[in-house]
Design an enzyme around this catalytic site. Sequence first.
Site, mmCIF file in Angstrom:
data_model
loop_
_atom_site.group_PDB
_atom_site.id
_atom_site.type_symbol
_atom_site.label_atom_id
_atom_site.label_comp_id
_atom_site.label_asym_id
_atom_site.label_seq_id
_atom_site.Cartn_x
_atom_site.Cartn_y
_atom_site.Cartn_z
ATOM 1 C CD GLU A 139 33.062 -5.140 38.267
ATOM 2 O OE1 GLU A 139 31.903 -5.504 37.968
ATOM 3 O OE2 GLU A 139 33.322 -4.031 38.766
ATOM 4 C CD GLU B 122 27.492 -9.442 52.933
ATOM 5 O OE1 GLU B 122 27.690 -8.750 51.911
ATOM 6 O OE2 GLU B 122 27.983 -9.168 54.047
ATOM 7 C CB SER C 117 24.548 -0.090 40.450
ATOM 8 O OG SER C 117 25.450 -1.151 40.582
HETATM 9 C C1 LIG Z 1 33.411 1.818 45.183
HETATM 10 C C2 LIG Z 1 32.261 1.276 44.398
HETATM 11 C C3 LIG Z 1 32.317 1.283 43.021
HETATM 12 C C4 LIG Z 1 31.233 0.807 42.277
HETATM 13 N N1 LIG Z 1 31.295 0.914 40.901
HETATM 14 C C5 LIG Z 1 30.204 0.553 40.169
HETATM 15 C C6 LIG Z 1 30.201 0.763 38.756
HETATM 16 O O1 LIG Z 1 31.173 1.255 38.168
HETATM 17 N N2 LIG Z 1 29.092 0.435 38.064
HETATM 18 C C7 LIG Z 1 28.001 -0.107 38.659
HETATM 19 O O2 LIG Z 1 27.041 -0.400 37.957
HETATM 20 N N3 LIG Z 1 27.956 -0.300 40.010
HETATM 21 C C8 LIG Z 1 29.042 0.014 40.773
HETATM 22 N N4 LIG Z 1 29.028 -0.151 42.135
HETATM 23 C C9 LIG Z 1 27.809 -0.659 42.763
HETATM 24 C C10 LIG Z 1 27.942 -2.041 43.377
HETATM 25 O O3 LIG Z 1 27.989 -3.037 42.401
HETATM 26 C C11 LIG Z 1 26.738 -2.204 44.320
HETATM 27 O O4 LIG Z 1 26.903 -1.258 45.351
HETATM 28 C C12 LIG Z 1 26.654 -3.587 44.892
HETATM 29 O O5 LIG Z 1 26.307 -4.514 43.900
HETATM 30 C C13 LIG Z 1 25.620 -3.663 46.056
HETATM 31 O O6 LIG Z 1 24.416 -3.119 45.663
HETATM 32 P P1 LIG Z 1 23.678 -2.042 46.602
HETATM 33 O O7 LIG Z 1 24.668 -0.977 46.926
HETATM 34 O O8 LIG Z 1 22.424 -1.658 45.928
HETATM 35 O O9 LIG Z 1 23.383 -2.815 47.947
HETATM 36 P P2 LIG Z 1 22.183 -3.825 48.208
HETATM 37 O O10 LIG Z 1 22.027 -4.748 47.049
HETATM 38 O O11 LIG Z 1 20.983 -3.041 48.622
HETATM 39 O O12 LIG Z 1 22.724 -4.662 49.441
HETATM 40 C C14 LIG Z 1 22.664 -4.181 50.786
HETATM 41 C C15 LIG Z 1 23.204 -5.256 51.706
HETATM 42 O O13 LIG Z 1 22.386 -6.440 51.612
HETATM 43 C C16 LIG Z 1 23.179 -7.577 51.283
HETATM 44 N N5 LIG Z 1 22.434 -8.472 50.385
HETATM 45 C C17 LIG Z 1 21.712 -8.122 49.299
HETATM 46 N N6 LIG Z 1 21.188 -9.196 48.710
HETATM 47 C C18 LIG Z 1 21.607 -10.269 49.431
HETATM 48 C C19 LIG Z 1 21.405 -11.686 49.306
HETATM 49 N N7 LIG Z 1 20.663 -12.191 48.324
HETATM 50 N N8 LIG Z 1 21.988 -12.497 50.229
HETATM 51 C C20 LIG Z 1 22.748 -11.979 51.249
HETATM 52 N N9 LIG Z 1 22.955 -10.637 51.412
HETATM 53 C C21 LIG Z 1 22.405 -9.804 50.517
HETATM 54 C C22 LIG Z 1 24.385 -7.015 50.570
HETATM 55 O O14 LIG Z 1 25.484 -7.917 50.656
HETATM 56 C C23 LIG Z 1 24.623 -5.720 51.327
HETATM 57 O O15 LIG Z 1 25.352 -5.972 52.498
HETATM 58 C C24 LIG Z 1 30.086 0.297 42.919
HETATM 59 C C25 LIG Z 1 30.045 0.275 44.329
HETATM 60 C C26 LIG Z 1 31.108 0.758 45.052
HETATM 61 C C27 LIG Z 1 31.039 0.750 46.560
#
Ligand SMILES: Cc1cc2nc3c(=O)[nH]c(=O)nc-3n(C[C@H](O)[C@H](O)[C@H](O)COP(=O)(O)OP(=O)(O)OC[C@H]3O[C@@H](n4cnc5c(N)ncnc54)[C@H](O)[C@@H]3O)c2cc1C
Length: 411
Positions: free
Chosen positions: A255, A379, A140
């Site tokens: 995962e 989602e 990410s």
């Molecule tokens: C506790 C924790 C541990 C994590 N550990 C890791 C890790 O070790 N390594 C790593 O790389 N990442 C990690 N992550 C990151 C995690 O994979 C991302 O936070 C997640 O994929 C969401 O991305 P974002 O935070 O950028 O949210 P966004 O992608 O910006 O999403 C924001 C909102 O929009 C919604 N949304 C986005 N796209 C769509 C769609 N196409 N259709 C419907 N809804 C949508 C999402 O569901 C969410 O509610 C971690 C996150 C957390 C909270």
Amino acid sequence: MGCRNRPLSGHNAPVTLTDDQIHEALSSILERRDPDVPATVLGAGSDDLGVGLRYLEALVDGGWMVPTWPVEHGGRGATDDEARRISAALGDYASADLYPYGVGISLVGPVLRDRGTPEQQDRWLRPIADGSEIWCQMFSEPDAGSDLANVGTRAVRDGDEWILTGSKVWTSRGAYSKWGMCLARTDPSLPKHRGLTMFAVDMHYPGIEVRPLVQVNGDRHFTEVFVSEVRVPDSDRIGDLGGGWGITIETLAHERASLGGRSFGGSDEDEGAVPGWLSGLAASGRLADAVARDRAMRAYVLDRVNRFTTARAAAAMAGRDGVPGPEGSGAKLRSVAAFKARAYLVKDLSGAAGMLDESSGHLAFLTAPSMSIRGGTDEVQRNIVGERVLGLPPEPRVDKDIPYSDIKKGR
Ligand SMILES: Cc1cc2nc3c(=O)[nH]c(=O)nc-3n(C[C@H](O)[C@H](O)[C@H](O)COP(=O)(O)OP(=O)(O)OC[C@H]3O[C@@H](n4cnc5c(N)ncnc54)[C@H](O)[C@@H]3O)c2cc1C
């Protein structure tokens, strides 16, 4: 966790064992599980690496943790059937919360076995199995979460090395990892899914800066990682040049398969037994009220349905020689729903005492919201189930065929 100190010997040979032989061997190195000791969840609340390390050290000579891996890589060359029986048997013994070691064991290890060179397998697999080297997942970024193919960290070739520059965020375990599995863009002239490559990055290389992000549940291993002109040898590239997206999909499927299972707590309990959290609630008198009982039964049903869904996903995966598929997204959704229902119920029924940090279930309550985000949001899992399991029409993806360099960026 209770490991006996007796050295393991005579269990290295890849001989198929009966269930009795497996139990006999495990009894010589592990204590029996105490059903009154509640399972911890995803390492929440503790960054103690020692308990898991001692557990892995106790298991590695017999190859019990990763039985299907070769003996020289910390496994025992077991068949899938034997591995399943070993995994079930391990549930009878005191274990450790292996969260810190999870990326290595459940994600990087299987990917390296599939795609790693023999040298990479010799270098990295055994230290994963014995717990001496911890891995984190650097996927990410600020502009690449759900839309992970939007990764902008650049990797530019320089002779036998790559120079990586960019920033990663939400990197769990970053604070104590030795290696990061890092997705980077090697060719911005290609559409976004195609110009990506996977690298193993030593987290102590010059140019890596790891900054902690403290979570609401107190965890401190969560980080953002700044990557400034970090030199990575080409020999640490995992898989083919431009093959990063395929590895990402495979890693995320592993995962979800692992998140849908035991790591969400409680699934070591015997089939048919009343789960500890439910008998605990009943014993505390908090289910005297009919509405509370109704909520408890709803949470219990979710818990059972989760077990069936997880078992179905595991069976489907076993039928494909251990390759996880989209049904893992269904299992993850179910596990999250069951976990949250349980955590919120216990908190709600705690009354005024629930306001105290030390109240029962407080850590699970604080950890629960993150379950719907980590490993891909609810989602996004529903999109995967809709498109790849149910065959519904795909979401519009307008930038799919445009070169990454031409895509309009948010900043
Ligand atoms: C506790 C924790 C541990 C994590 N550990 C890791 C890790 O070790 N390594 C790593 O790389 N990442 C990690 N992550 C990151 C995690 O994979 C991302 O936070 C997640 O994929 C969401 O991305 P974002 O935070 O950028 O949210 P966004 O992608 O910006 O999403 C924001 C909102 O929009 C919604 N949304 C986005 N796209 C769509 C769609 N196409 N259709 C419907 N809804 C949508 C999402 O569901 C969410 O509610 C971690 C996150 C957390 C909270």
